[in-house]
Design a protein around this motif. Structure first.
Motif, PDB file in Angstrom:
ATOM      1  N   ALA A  40       0.835  -1.207   0.000  1.00 20.49           N
ATOM      2  CA  ALA A  40       0.000   0.000   0.000  1.00 20.49           C
ATOM      3  C   ALA A  40       0.867   1.253   0.000  1.00 20.49           C
ATOM      4  O   ALA A  40       0.563   2.235  -0.694  1.00 20.49           O
ATOM      5  N   ILE A  41       1.970   1.212   0.752  1.00 17.70           N
ATOM      6  CA  ILE A  41       2.867   2.369   0.782  1.00 17.70           C
ATOM      7  C   ILE A  41       3.627   2.505  -0.532  1.00 17.70           C
ATOM      8  O   ILE A  41       3.767   3.602  -1.081  1.00 17.70           O
ATOM      9  N   LEU A  54       3.679   8.771  10.348  1.00 17.75           N
ATOM     10  CA  LEU A  54       4.070   8.355   9.002  1.00 17.75           C
ATOM     11  C   LEU A  54       3.413   9.241   7.953  1.00 17.75           C
ATOM     12  O   LEU A  54       4.062   9.712   7.015  1.00 17.75           O
ATOM     13  N   LYS A  55       2.124   9.488   8.110  1.00 15.51           N
ATOM     14  CA  LYS A  55       1.418  10.340   7.151  1.00 15.51           C
ATOM     15  C   LYS A  55       1.982  11.761   7.164  1.00 15.51           C
ATOM     16  O   LYS A  55       2.150  12.386   6.103  1.00 15.51           O
ATOM     17  N   ARG A  65      -5.662   7.678   0.738  1.00 13.88           N
ATOM     18  CA  ARG A  65      -6.004   6.354   0.207  1.00 13.88           C
ATOM     19  C   ARG A  65      -5.118   5.282   0.840  1.00 13.88           C
ATOM     20  O   ARG A  65      -5.595   4.202   1.203  1.00 13.88           O
ATOM     21  N   MET A  66      -3.836   5.581   0.981  1.00 10.87           N
ATOM     22  CA  MET A  66      -2.917   4.642   1.622  1.00 10.87           C
ATOM     23  C   MET A  66      -3.344   4.358   3.056  1.00 10.87           C
ATOM     24  O   MET A  66      -3.344   3.204   3.513  1.00 10.87           O
ATOM     25  N   SER A  67      -3.715   5.417   3.790  1.00 11.64           N
ATOM     26  CA  SER A  67      -4.136   5.255   5.173  1.00 11.64           C
ATOM     27  C   SER A  67      -5.348   4.323   5.276  1.00 11.64           C
ATOM     28  O   SER A  67      -5.405   3.444   6.152  1.00 11.64           O
ATOM     29  N   LEU A  93      -4.567  -1.300  10.961  1.00 20.56           N
ATOM     30  CA  LEU A  93      -3.724  -0.264  11.561  1.00 20.56           C
ATOM     31  C   LEU A  93      -4.493   1.054  11.675  1.00 20.56           C
ATOM     32  O   LEU A  93      -5.078   1.532  10.711  1.00 20.56           O
ATOM     33  N   SER A  94      -4.469   1.628  12.860  1.00 19.54           N
ATOM     34  CA  SER A  94      -5.087   2.936  13.092  1.00 19.54           C
ATOM     35  C   SER A  94      -4.002   3.996  13.157  1.00 19.54           C
ATOM     36  O   SER A  94      -2.801   3.689  13.114  1.00 19.54           O
ATOM     37  N   ASP A  95      -4.398   5.243  13.292  1.00 15.79           N
ATOM     38  CA  ASP A  95      -3.416   6.326  13.381  1.00 15.79           C
ATOM     39  C   ASP A  95      -2.479   6.147  14.579  1.00 15.79           C
ATOM     40  O   ASP A  95      -1.342   6.636  14.561  1.00 15.79           O
TER      41      ASP A  95
END
Length: 289
Positions: free
Chosen positions: A160-161, A228-229, A258-260, A269-271
């Protein structure tokens, strides 16, 4: 080539906060090679220093450290942070093609991820300011990757990344013709061999294409998905996309948004989730003869 980081709309303070730090062992690698070949520890010059992220790592090893960058915003951020650093550290606004220091002053010239913006003529300036016996060390990180170890469906999350960073939206705003990864450093202009001024270029690469199995991540960081974002949003390519797509920023049409969503879908995975990320890393060294 226009340097996005010199754009007045670029946030140097956020860049300093969220961009990764080069690992201490990279500087040990550079210093060990420099000293073992007769290099001295008088003056280090960090060219294209930005807000001083790499520059500060040189201070413990040299009597004097100078950071130079064409962006006044970057130099302001670096100078503000320098008040917390013990040592002789100064910053100057200036360009690689017209370095604002005197002849034969520099023992070690470094540049972290900035040399891709320099005109080839900058080597004339490097030849002028670096002492015979001195070293030029050009290093940089490339594509960020997620270490899949310990993450449910980790390979999907890592993909995804990769897909985000290589998405058509972002690639269309690349300043390097869509070239990713180490291809940028493969195209760096280097001085002519055999001209009596510079020795042979030596190149090292770590984690090309990501991490495999139990492979060590040379340049790694453990951060939350939210961090990361924030990190990704300080990249020049994303800044250029955002300036051109302000109506799509921070929506599902945003590549990072979109990646998140995919990280949550694939791996839950959450923030607040903590992940290990890494970067491809390259180092090119040359000796001034």
């Amino acid at each position: 080539m226009v340097n996005t980081f010199a754009d007045p709309t670029f946030d140097a303070e956020q860049y300093r906060i969220h961009r990764p730090r080069y690992p201490a062992r990279l500087f040990k690698e550079i210093l060990d090679a420099h000293l073992s070949s007769g290099g001295q520890t008088g003056v280090a010059l960090d060219l294209g220093c930005g807000p001083g992220i790499a520059t500060e790592s040189l201070v413990p090893y040299f009597s004097k450290v100078i950071g130079v960058d064409p962006s006044e915003g970057m130099i302001t951020a670096a100078t503000r942070a320098a008040t917390e650093i013990k040592g002789d550290l100064t910053y100057k606004v200036g360009a690689a093609e017209a370095i604002p220091v005197e002849d034969a002053l520099v023992d070690l010239l470094t540049s972290g991820s900035a040399a891709v913006y320099f005109a080839p003529s900058w080597w004339n300036e490097a030849t002028r300011v670096v002492k015979p016996g001195g070293t030029v060390a050009l290093f940089g990180y490339s594509e960020l990757f997620l270490s899949p170890r310990g993450i449910p469906n980790g390979e999907k999350a890592a993909e995804a990344i990769r897909s985000c960073w290589n998405s058509p939206e972002l690639v269309s705003h690349s300043q390097f013709g869509g070239a990713a990864g180490m291809q940028i450093f493969d195209r760096l202009a280097l001085p002519e061999q055999g001209n009596g001024m510079w020795g042979k270029a030596e190149k090292q690469v770590w984690n090309k294409g990501g991490v495999r199995g139990d492979e060590d991540v040379f340049m790694a960081q453990k951060i939350t998905v939210a961090e990361l974002k924030a990190n990704l949003k300080t990249a020049g390519i994303y800044h250029r996309w955002r300036e051109a797509n302000k109506d799509k920023a921070d929506t599902i049409e945003d590549p990072i948004g979109r990646m998140s969503a995919q990280l949550k879908e694939f791996s839950g995975l959450s923030d607040d989730s903590v992940v290990e990320i890494g970067w491809e890393l390259v180092l090119i060294r040359l000796k001034r003869l």
